[in-house]
Design an enzyme around this catalytic site. Sequence first.
Site, PDB file in Angstrom:
ATOM      1  CG  ASP A 166     -31.999   0.889   6.186  1.00 14.97           C
ATOM      2  OD1 ASP A 166     -33.152   1.344   6.216  1.00 14.97           O
ATOM      3  OD2 ASP A 166     -31.730  -0.325   6.353  1.00 14.97           O
ATOM      4  CG  ASP A 175     -37.112  -4.585   5.883  1.00 18.63           C
ATOM      5  OD1 ASP A 175     -36.410  -4.241   4.919  1.00 18.63           O
ATOM      6  OD2 ASP A 175     -36.914  -4.177   7.040  1.00 18.63           O
TER       7      ASP A 175
END
Length: 731
Positions: A462, A532
């Site tokens: 990430d 997301d």
Amino acid sequence: MKRSITLIITLLAAASSAFAQVRVSTPNVEMVLKAEKGGDLQIRYFGGRLSDADVENIGAAGASHHSAYRAYGLSGASEASLGVTHADGNMSTSLKVESVDRTEEASAEVVRIRMKDTVYPFYVTVCYRAYKDVDMIETWTEIENQGKKPVTLTRFDSGSLPIRVGDVWMSHLHGTWAAEGRLVQEPLERGMMVIKNKDGSRNSHTDHSEVMFSLDGKPQENVGRVIGAALCYSGNYELRIDTRDTDYHEFYAGINPDNSAYILEPKEIFRTPELALTYSDEGLSGASRNFHRWGRKYKLAHGDRVRKILLNSWEGVYFNINEPGMDQMMADIASMGGELFVMDDGWFGVKYPRLTDNCALGDWVVDRNKLPNGIGWLVEQAHKHGIRFGIWIEPEMTNTTSELFEKHPDWVIKAPERDLVTGRGGTQLVLDLANPEVQDFLFSVVDDLMTENPEIDYIKWDANMPISNHGSQYLSKDRQSHLYIEYHRGFAKVCDRIRAKYPDLTIQACASGGGRANWGVLPWFDEFWVSDNTDALQRVYMQWGTSYFFPAIAMASHISATPNHTVFRTTSLKYRIDVAMSGRLGMEIQPKNMTDEEKALCRNAIAEYKDIRHVVQFGDIYRLVSPYDGHNMASLMYVEPDKSEAVFYWWKTETFYDDHLPRVKMAGLDPSKRYTVHELNRIDNVPLPYEGKSFSGSFLMENGLEIPVKHIVDYHKQDDWSSRVLYLTTE
Ligand code: GLA
């Protein structure tokens, strides 16, 4: 082994034309350059393959005189690809062709055209790689200072292209966090259009560095001529389309030079990232197929390997990681037929346990309060459940509340004399990847995890923060403008080292969702997290746009809970499954909260996805009806390259009574083959009327099949969602 043949410019039709032409060609795409020794390097043509005779007469037909790599300083108001301040302060550069060289690679031919400044020992080599089995030409440049003193580069594009003015439309992607990959289509007008990224660390949340140009008016998916371009770079980029008083739109692409003046030392070579160019006369979907085939074969990590079906813990438990919880999720995904479990954020931090997002990045040591038996136990448990184990890390980042920052405050990006600028949780900081010690640290994050737990199968990498203050504590004060470029050189070095040691590891590029969907990243990564936002309806739009440039195999697409955690929409599970199944299927949910019926639906979907994933992940995309076109539905399909199988997707995007949705014509099938239709993920009480029936490819492509607007289910199960997945097979 590379074979190098030095070619002294192919002189075609020397008698009738005064210029030397260089052809750069793939099976169906061609670029023709004028490369006369001592002259300007010009792009004369870019489009479909030409015959020798037509190449010979191309000048007579009227062709572009666009400089392939125009340098600033001697061409008035024209846009330049290169800006140089020479050691004596001269800001002009004049590049003339010296030589043309062709090199054979196993799957491509590389053409290198070397140019020299007329006064200074300053060289630019414009390079083109033309693939032999996919329709993609990559172009980049090598900028070389052979003088005794440094020069300063103020602009350093990868390449450019002339596009004949007409009714040209541009398709590009725009977005933000949780709304990535939104398709924008607009006609190219006169003036300057600029798309640029300034995030510093990631580059595809907002605009993307890929574009398509439809040359025959309003963009169409399956007809019309299309040029596609993708800048393969993980950092800041800039795309410009300059339309002045000529017959050509001029397209330029490269690293964003804003605040990035680069001092090129004597003997140093600055290699610009690749700009991938394609052309198709089969519409936007045709150009997408070219990107996907090239990407799977030559760019994407393991582009030929089937992807596993996984459960990611994030939306299911967020930071509430603990042993029984992880074990339960592993057991659940295994029982539904999944193949991999990924433990997301929240597993690490000793002095500062990662209970929320404001601490511990950089302290990649397991939190024994949460996981007393460490990662090893989890990996073993996963294996006991018959699945593989994956783990989340965010190695480029730290927090002010972390042991790493306490030990190495000089490792973070920070403007001199200024306070820190923090991100997520009010404490996040970006590590300075220009610093080789930081690069070593990043490598060790992965290396330590893998050395201790060699059976880790998957890493979710990430990156949740942009570079928010300009300053490297490592670079000297006269090299601060190198920060953005050195960050990405450092990133590349780390990724190269990881891949050299762990070639088989699956790695996902996540960056607050879709911040790293770029071909410059994917050679080290197997896939990216599209967004997301897992809301199925918005995903129809986001995945549609993303599919312009990236194949389904790279698009992580998960079934999540409702109401959705980002937009709070409630969609049916069937709809969520049917959307997730059009990419790399996964789940992002707490299975404990699912009913048996829901679990059964997912179990069935996972089994059916296993039957079709070779078509989804390796097939050719044909987008049929766009969700952006306001027809209240969207549809696309994937077809096996030999046209023996296909998977057709149909999603309703709005519900109105008395709405008459279009009947969708299929595409990409073999007109003479007969296809038998089988509905997947069926929830209706009765099968579709054409279940098990077969139709010719020509019928399906000329007429299509009527898709019922709603599902025939018991009254209490009715809702306003409707979607279908049809699997088409031949004998
Ligand atoms: C980012 C990612 C999410 C999740 C969280 C964890 O937002 O995009 O998928 O991993 O970080 O903190």
